[in-house]
Design a protein around this motif. Sequence first.
Motif, PDB file in Angstrom:
ATOM      1  N   SER A  35      29.404  68.713   6.725  1.00  0.00           N
ATOM      2  CA  SER A  35      29.212  67.727   5.336  1.00  0.00           C
ATOM      3  C   SER A  35      30.905  66.664   5.539  1.00  0.00           C
ATOM      4  O   SER A  35      31.770  67.108   5.332  1.00  0.00           O
ATOM      5  N   VAL A  36      30.617  66.228   6.519  1.00  0.00           N
ATOM      6  CA  VAL A  36      31.474  65.124   7.135  1.00  0.00           C
ATOM      7  C   VAL A  36      31.566  63.554   6.777  1.00  0.00           C
ATOM      8  O   VAL A  36      30.170  63.447   6.647  1.00  0.00           O
ATOM      9  N   SER A  37      32.452  62.642   6.879  1.00  0.00           N
ATOM     10  CA  SER A  37      31.638  61.387   7.199  1.00  0.00           C
ATOM     11  C   SER A  37      31.204  60.812   8.558  1.00  0.00           C
ATOM     12  O   SER A  37      31.400  61.430   9.819  1.00  0.00           O
ATOM     13  N   GLY A  38      29.849  59.995   8.293  1.00  0.00           N
ATOM     14  CA  GLY A  38      29.918  59.646  10.047  1.00  0.00           C
ATOM     15  C   GLY A  38      30.590  59.178  11.161  1.00  0.00           C
ATOM     16  O   GLY A  38      30.413  59.727  12.061  1.00  0.00           O
ATOM     17  N   ILE A  39      31.432  58.553  10.372  1.00  0.00           N
ATOM     18  CA  ILE A  39      32.928  58.135  11.040  1.00  0.00           C
ATOM     19  C   ILE A  39      33.642  59.082  11.774  1.00  0.00           C
ATOM     20  O   ILE A  39      33.260  59.529  12.995  1.00  0.00           O
ATOM     21  N   ILE A  40      33.206  59.969  10.949  1.00  0.00           N
ATOM     22  CA  ILE A  40      34.271  61.468  11.468  1.00  0.00           C
ATOM     23  C   ILE A  40      33.390  62.233  12.171  1.00  0.00           C
ATOM     24  O   ILE A  40      33.838  62.327  13.427  1.00  0.00           O
ATOM     25  N   PHE A  41      32.080  62.268  11.445  1.00  0.00           N
ATOM     26  CA  PHE A  41      30.931  63.770  12.882  1.00  0.00           C
ATOM     27  C   PHE A  41      30.753  62.618  14.264  1.00  0.00           C
ATOM     28  O   PHE A  41      31.273  63.356  15.616  1.00  0.00           O
ATOM     29  N   ARG A  42      30.763  61.350  14.025  1.00  0.00           N
ATOM     30  CA  ARG A  42      30.356  60.329  15.416  1.00  0.00           C
ATOM     31  C   ARG A  42      31.545  60.095  16.866  1.00  0.00           C
ATOM     32  O   ARG A  42      31.645  60.503  17.751  1.00  0.00           O
ATOM     33  N   SER A  43      32.565  61.009  16.058  1.00  0.00           N
ATOM     34  CA  SER A  43      33.881  60.938  16.654  1.00  0.00           C
ATOM     35  C   SER A  43      34.673  62.214  17.024  1.00  0.00           C
ATOM     36  O   SER A  43      35.168  62.502  18.180  1.00  0.00           O
ATOM     37  N   THR A  75      28.853  66.825  27.825  1.00  0.00           N
ATOM     38  CA  THR A  75      28.360  68.716  28.019  1.00  0.00           C
ATOM     39  C   THR A  75      29.508  69.011  28.734  1.00  0.00           C
ATOM     40  O   THR A  75      29.327  68.657  30.143  1.00  0.00           O
ATOM     41  N   THR A  76      29.563  70.156  28.122  1.00  0.00           N
ATOM     42  CA  THR A  76      30.500  71.435  29.140  1.00  0.00           C
ATOM     43  C   THR A  76      29.109  72.293  28.522  1.00  0.00           C
ATOM     44  O   THR A  76      28.699  72.627  27.243  1.00  0.00           O
ATOM     45  N   TYR A  77      29.212  73.777  29.214  1.00  0.00           N
ATOM     46  CA  TYR A  77      28.581  74.647  29.310  1.00  0.00           C
ATOM     47  C   TYR A  77      29.528  76.603  30.569  1.00  0.00           C
ATOM     48  O   TYR A  77      29.623  76.131  30.510  1.00  0.00           O
ATOM     49  N   GLY A  78      29.551  77.556  28.785  1.00  0.00           N
ATOM     50  CA  GLY A  78      29.730  78.544  29.913  1.00  0.00           C
ATOM     51  C   GLY A  78      29.158  79.248  31.348  1.00  0.00           C
ATOM     52  O   GLY A  78      27.414  78.540  30.869  1.00  0.00           O
ATOM     53  N   ASP A  79      29.728  79.434  31.352  1.00  0.00           N
ATOM     54  CA  ASP A  79      28.737  80.105  32.995  1.00  0.00           C
ATOM     55  C   ASP A  79      27.653  80.842  32.785  1.00  0.00           C
ATOM     56  O   ASP A  79      26.319  81.161  33.015  1.00  0.00           O
ATOM     57  N   SER A  80      27.702  81.406  31.663  1.00  0.00           N
ATOM     58  CA  SER A  80      26.707  83.089  31.211  1.00  0.00           C
ATOM     59  C   SER A  80      25.126  82.116  30.302  1.00  0.00           C
ATOM     60  O   SER A  80      23.865  82.488  30.857  1.00  0.00           O
ATOM     61  N   THR A  81      24.876  80.552  30.001  1.00  0.00           N
ATOM     62  CA  THR A  81      24.758  79.916  29.819  1.00  0.00           C
ATOM     63  C   THR A  81      23.325  78.543  30.167  1.00  0.00           C
ATOM     64  O   THR A  81      23.123  77.844  29.704  1.00  0.00           O
ATOM     65  N   LYS A  82      25.003  78.114  31.168  1.00  0.00           N
ATOM     66  CA  LYS A  82      24.186  76.920  32.103  1.00  0.00           C
ATOM     67  C   LYS A  82      23.314  77.130  32.065  1.00  0.00           C
ATOM     68  O   LYS A  82      22.581  78.146  33.017  1.00  0.00           O
ATOM     69  N   GLY A  83      21.957  76.399  32.453  1.00  0.00           N
ATOM     70  CA  GLY A  83      20.733  76.306  33.191  1.00  0.00           C
ATOM     71  C   GLY A  83      20.191  76.793  31.240  1.00  0.00           C
ATOM     72  O   GLY A  83      18.406  76.412  32.231  1.00  0.00           O
ATOM     73  N   ARG A  84      20.210  77.202  30.669  1.00  0.00           N
ATOM     74  CA  ARG A  84      19.278  78.157  30.299  1.00  0.00           C
ATOM     75  C   ARG A  84      19.888  78.173  28.443  1.00  0.00           C
ATOM     76  O   ARG A  84      18.244  77.826  28.111  1.00  0.00           O
ATOM     77  N   PHE A  85      20.146  77.226  28.034  1.00  0.00           N
ATOM     78  CA  PHE A  85      21.145  76.225  26.720  1.00  0.00           C
ATOM     79  C   PHE A  85      20.950  75.105  27.164  1.00  0.00           C
ATOM     80  O   PHE A  85      22.069  74.482  27.888  1.00  0.00           O
ATOM     81  N   THR A  86      21.213  74.198  25.898  1.00  0.00           N
ATOM     82  CA  THR A  86      21.183  72.869  26.029  1.00  0.00           C
ATOM     83  C   THR A  86      21.660  72.582  24.331  1.00  0.00           C
ATOM     84  O   THR A  86      21.012  72.777  23.283  1.00  0.00           O
ATOM     85  N   ILE A  87      23.341  72.028  24.355  1.00  0.00           N
ATOM     86  CA  ILE A  87      23.195  71.074  22.921  1.00  0.00           C
ATOM     87  C   ILE A  87      23.321  69.542  23.376  1.00  0.00           C
ATOM     88  O   ILE A  87      22.971  69.369  23.887  1.00  0.00           O
ATOM     89  N   SER A  88      22.872  69.536  21.871  1.00  0.00           N
ATOM     90  CA  SER A  88      22.190  67.891  21.687  1.00  0.00           C
ATOM     91  C   SER A  88      22.994  67.541  20.283  1.00  0.00           C
ATOM     92  O   SER A  88      23.439  68.354  19.679  1.00  0.00           O
ATOM     93  N   ARG A  89      23.170  66.537  19.897  1.00  0.00           N
ATOM     94  CA  ARG A  89      23.771  65.637  18.752  1.00  0.00           C
ATOM     95  C   ARG A  89      22.932  65.170  18.364  1.00  0.00           C
ATOM     96  O   ARG A  89      22.845  64.316  19.139  1.00  0.00           O
ATOM     97  N   ASP A  90      22.876  64.950  16.921  1.00  0.00           N
ATOM     98  CA  ASP A  90      21.892  64.097  16.098  1.00  0.00           C
ATOM     99  C   ASP A  90      22.996  63.463  14.905  1.00  0.00           C
ATOM    100  O   ASP A  90      22.680  63.165  14.214  1.00  0.00           O
ATOM    101  N   ASN A  91      23.471  62.169  15.243  1.00  0.00           N
ATOM    102  CA  ASN A  91      24.985  61.692  14.834  1.00  0.00           C
ATOM    103  C   ASN A  91      24.069  60.593  14.000  1.00  0.00           C
ATOM    104  O   ASN A  91      24.912  60.907  12.297  1.00  0.00           O
ATOM    105  N   ALA A  92      23.194  60.205  13.784  1.00  0.00           N
ATOM    106  CA  ALA A  92      22.277  59.986  12.525  1.00  0.00           C
ATOM    107  C   ALA A  92      22.635  60.715  11.290  1.00  0.00           C
ATOM    108  O   ALA A  92      22.307  60.596   9.891  1.00  0.00           O
ATOM    109  N   LYS A  93      22.054  62.220  11.919  1.00  0.00           N
ATOM    110  CA  LYS A  93      21.926  63.559  10.455  1.00  0.00           C
ATOM    111  C   LYS A  93      23.332  64.820  10.167  1.00  0.00           C
ATOM    112  O   LYS A  93      23.357  64.887  10.106  1.00  0.00           O
ATOM    113  N   ASN A  94      24.387  63.949  11.194  1.00  0.00           N
ATOM    114  CA  ASN A  94      25.169  64.964  11.261  1.00  0.00           C
ATOM    115  C   ASN A  94      25.383  66.290  11.525  1.00  0.00           C
ATOM    116  O   ASN A  94      25.706  67.123  11.229  1.00  0.00           O
ATOM    117  N   THR A  95      24.432  66.146  12.758  1.00  0.00           N
ATOM    118  CA  THR A  95      23.782  67.289  13.363  1.00  0.00           C
ATOM    119  C   THR A  95      23.662  67.801  14.357  1.00  0.00           C
ATOM    120  O   THR A  95      24.057  67.140  15.180  1.00  0.00           O
TER     121      THR A  95
END
Length: 117
Positions: free
Chosen positions: A25-33, A59-79
């Motif tokens: 729950s932040v402005s789009g400008i703040i989220f994108r930054s 992106t960066t990953y912890g050693d235990s999750t690398k290769g299994r987890f994927t982080i992504s972002r949708d700036n249009a949805k602040n998510t």
Amino acid sequence: QVQLVESGGGLVQPGGSLRLSCGASVSGIIFRSSTMGWYRQAPGKQREVVATISSGGDTTYGDSTKGRFTISRDNAKNTVYLQMISLKPEDTAVYYCNLRWSANEYWGQGTQVTVSP
């Protein structure tokens, strides 16, 4: 007041998948930054980084999750999302969303992920 709301946690069998979401729950400008991250804390253990994604999409990953987890972002949805596959019992933890912008840092309330037969 910045609010981060996580969702998508639950009970899953070993080898299964889950996708976590975190809405900010932040402005789009703040989220994108902002640098967004997922952290987790298992009972009796310290909180550890799972994955981070910068404002530029690096992106960066912890050693235990690398290769299994994927982080992504949708700036249009602040998510920000965390796609988790090949889950293991040791992935059981409370997963927290994190937002870092300038000198500020915010945390969500956490969502429980339990990996069990």
